[in-house]
Design an enzyme around this catalytic site. Structure first.
Site, mmCIF file in Angstrom:
data_model
loop_
_atom_site.group_PDB
_atom_site.id
_atom_site.type_symbol
_atom_site.label_atom_id
_atom_site.label_comp_id
_atom_site.label_asym_id
_atom_site.label_seq_id
_atom_site.Cartn_x
_atom_site.Cartn_y
_atom_site.Cartn_z
ATOM 1 N N LEU A 29 0.805 -1.213 0.000
ATOM 2 C CA LEU A 29 0.000 0.000 0.000
ATOM 3 C C LEU A 29 0.843 1.270 0.000
ATOM 4 O O LEU A 29 1.942 1.310 0.548
ATOM 5 C CB LEU A 29 -0.929 0.006 1.215
ATOM 6 C CG LEU A 29 -1.875 -1.193 1.335
ATOM 7 C CD1 LEU A 29 -2.785 -1.028 2.549
ATOM 8 C CD2 LEU A 29 -2.707 -1.387 0.075
ATOM 9 N N HIS A 33 -3.713 4.416 -1.916
ATOM 10 C CA HIS A 33 -4.643 3.482 -1.271
ATOM 11 C C HIS A 33 -5.230 4.082 -0.003
ATOM 12 O O HIS A 33 -6.428 3.955 0.269
ATOM 13 C CB HIS A 33 -3.914 2.177 -0.897
ATOM 14 C CG HIS A 33 -3.427 1.373 -2.047
ATOM 15 N ND1 HIS A 33 -2.083 1.236 -2.342
ATOM 16 C CD2 HIS A 33 -4.084 0.652 -2.978
ATOM 17 C CE1 HIS A 33 -1.944 0.446 -3.394
ATOM 18 N NE2 HIS A 33 -3.143 0.080 -3.809
ATOM 19 N N GLN A 155 -10.497 0.084 -15.389
ATOM 20 C CA GLN A 155 -11.002 -0.845 -14.372
ATOM 21 C C GLN A 155 -12.209 -0.250 -13.651
ATOM 22 O O GLN A 155 -13.213 -0.940 -13.431
ATOM 23 C CB GLN A 155 -9.901 -1.165 -13.368
ATOM 24 C CG GLN A 155 -10.355 -1.987 -12.180
ATOM 25 C CD GLN A 155 -9.202 -2.298 -11.249
ATOM 26 O OE1 GLN A 155 -8.411 -3.194 -11.529
ATOM 27 N NE2 GLN A 155 -9.086 -1.562 -10.161
#
Length: 283
Positions: A29, A33, A155
């Site tokens: 991370l 994030h 995405q």
């Protein structure tokens, strides 16, 4: 913060709550994030982050085996960001048998750009996201929220379409791209870059901004504009997969009316040495 490794323990931990807010990750991370996690905290009554390196979205030659797995450090970061529950399943927990049922996204959205260069990628993404949604949201009585970053622009669009077409009771929220001071989009794969490559890496977003500036400046020959941008990066030692301008809503090439109305996005993917970087720039 509670860390759980099984679906049963996850559901037990979630039992007291009605409205989970969920951030799926593959770990390793960074601040990008954590920004998603901080956004999720304000959406529901419990914040859940998953850490799972999903084999289904890696091609055979890609970095599944070497992808950094940094669970202890990740959990420390998530605790500081206010995450309530970390779901970190082993592969056999999420896939106890071969995953022969999969989610096949439409070719018109998923077989271009990233899907063209990484065949099957979005099938793997959709399948694991659908499964994670079942793990996290199955008991929820209130609203369900999931947060995805805009760096992985295609995405995000694919997930939105999947949720709509399956009538999933999940609200998808997007998170803005977090960037280093020099403009580089934060990414787990940035750790692969050598110091020299790291200094060069912001040229990707510069190429996208140059594409956007060309369109905003009145350039209407997109093919020529994109070719110049690709040539610029190639001359600097990059291996370019794509640098392109598309409509935000469906990632199709824009028509004249789209160029006049705006709501466009420049998208790019290119390799610097062995590291493949992606980025996007809305305009």
């Amino acid at each position: 913060m509670r860390v759980v490794h099984t679906i049963a323990d996850l559901r037990q931990a979630l039992a007291p709550y009605d409205s989970p807010a969920f951030v799926p990750t593959m770990g390793n991370l960074h601040d990008g994030h954590l920004a998603l996690v901080r956004r999720a905290r304000g959406l529901g009554d419990v914040c859940v982050t998953s850490i799972f390196v999903n084999r289904l979205q890696f091609l055979p030659h890609e970095d599944f085996d070497t992808y950094p797995r940094t669970l202890e450090a990740d959990c420390a970061k998530l605790a500081s960001a206010g995450c309530d529950i970390v779901f970190a399943p082993a592969e056999h927990e999420l896939y106890p048998e071969p995953q022969t049922f999969t989610v096949q996204p439409p070719a018109a959205l998923a077989d271009l750009l990233e899907g063209h260069y990484r065949p099957g990628f979005f099938t793997g993404v959709c399948t694991v996201v659908m499964k994670l949604f079942q793990c996290v949201f199955a008991q929820a009585k209130g609203q369900r929220h999931a947060v995805f970053g805009k760096k992985d622009y295609q995405q995000l669009l694919v997930i939105r379409h999947m949720v709509r077409q399956f009538a999933l009771p999940v609200t998808i929220h997007d998170g803005e791209i977090e960037r280093a001071p020099d403009g580089l989009a934060l990414s787990s794969r940035n750790s692969y870059l050598s110091p020299t490559q790291r200094a060069e890496a912001p040229q990707l977003v510069l190429a996208l901004r140059t594409l956007a500036a060309g369109v905003l400046g009145g350039e209407r020959n997109l093919a020529a504009l994109e070719e110049r941008a690709q040539h610029t990066l190639t001359a600097r030692g990059w291996q370019v997969d794509y640098l392109t301008v598309r409509r935000r809503e469906d990632l199709q090439p824009p028509g004249v009316e789209d160029l006049q109305m705006g709501r466009l996005v420049a998208l790019g993917a290119a390799r610097l040495g062995r590291t493949r970087l992606i980025d996007s720039w809305e305009f």
